[in-house]
Design an enzyme around this catalytic site. Structure first.
Site, PDB file in Angstrom:
ATOM      1  N   TYR A   1      24.430 -12.599  40.630  1.00  0.00           N
ATOM      2  CA  TYR A   1      23.235 -13.395  40.845  1.00  0.00           C
ATOM      3  C   TYR A   1      21.989 -12.596  40.484  1.00  0.00           C
ATOM      4  O   TYR A   1      21.104 -13.100  39.802  1.00  0.00           O
ATOM      5  CB  TYR A   1      23.158 -13.872  42.307  1.00  0.00           C
ATOM      6  CG  TYR A   1      21.898 -14.634  42.599  1.00  0.00           C
ATOM      7  CD1 TYR A   1      21.832 -16.005  42.350  1.00  0.00           C
ATOM      8  CD2 TYR A   1      20.766 -13.997  43.067  1.00  0.00           C
ATOM      9  CE1 TYR A   1      20.664 -16.711  42.581  1.00  0.00           C
ATOM     10  CE2 TYR A   1      19.593 -14.695  43.314  1.00  0.00           C
ATOM     11  CZ  TYR A   1      19.548 -16.048  43.074  1.00  0.00           C
ATOM     12  OH  TYR A   1      18.394 -16.746  43.293  1.00  0.00           O
ATOM     13  N   LYS A   5      19.256 -13.556  37.668  1.00  0.00           N
ATOM     14  CA  LYS A   5      17.863 -13.798  38.048  1.00  0.00           C
ATOM     15  C   LYS A   5      16.941 -12.887  37.239  1.00  0.00           C
ATOM     16  O   LYS A   5      15.891 -13.309  36.757  1.00  0.00           O
ATOM     17  CB  LYS A   5      17.675 -13.584  39.548  1.00  0.00           C
ATOM     18  CG  LYS A   5      16.267 -13.874  40.050  1.00  0.00           C
ATOM     19  CD  LYS A   5      15.779 -15.269  39.727  1.00  0.00           C
ATOM     20  CE  LYS A   5      16.503 -16.316  40.523  1.00  0.00           C
ATOM     21  NZ  LYS A   5      16.010 -17.683  40.168  1.00  0.00           N
ATOM     22  N   THR A  35      23.602 -22.977  51.809  1.00  0.00           N
ATOM     23  CA  THR A  35      24.427 -23.762  50.892  1.00  0.00           C
ATOM     24  C   THR A  35      25.895 -23.373  51.085  1.00  0.00           C
ATOM     25  O   THR A  35      26.180 -22.288  51.608  1.00  0.00           O
ATOM     26  CB  THR A  35      24.047 -23.498  49.422  1.00  0.00           C
ATOM     27  OG1 THR A  35      24.335 -22.133  49.116  1.00  0.00           O
ATOM     28  CG2 THR A  35      22.581 -23.810  49.156  1.00  0.00           C
TER      29      THR A  35
END
Length: 100
Positions: A1, A5, A35
């Site tokens: 991630y 990013k 989430t």
């Protein structure tokens, strides 16, 4: 991630330079959102911070803001969090890089 990013940040900067007269290019972070992905891929993180995570609606707020904001109100090539331009680099995270 984190690598993905970082690539988004760099692409926004580069596109902002290359196409400065054609639009606005920005990157953003939604914050830590509750989430299923966070729950399953980061269970320890989730357990420690589950009461502080954003709702999905809170997480999409900046995305929606950037999608409808007039171009002239946005800063080309910048990084947004909570509808504001914030620093792109965290000293302790080693996120700085040299632009070529």
């Amino acid at each position: 991630y984190a690598r993905n990013k970082r690539m988004q940040v760099i692409l926004a900067e580069e596109f902002a330079k290359l196409y400065k007269d054609k639009g606005v290019f920005v990157s953003m972070h939604p914050g830590w959102v509750d989430t299923p992905g966070v729950r399953t891929s980061m269970p320890s993180f989730y357990e420690k911070l589950k009461d502080k995570l954003k709702t999905v609606e809170e997480g999409i707020d900046t995305i929606n803001y950037l999608a409808i904001a007039p171009f002239e109100s946005l800063k080309n090539g910048e990084f947004y969090y909570e509808r504001k331009v914030v620093d792109k680099h965290l000293g302790i995270a080693g996120t700085s890089y040299k632009q070529s």
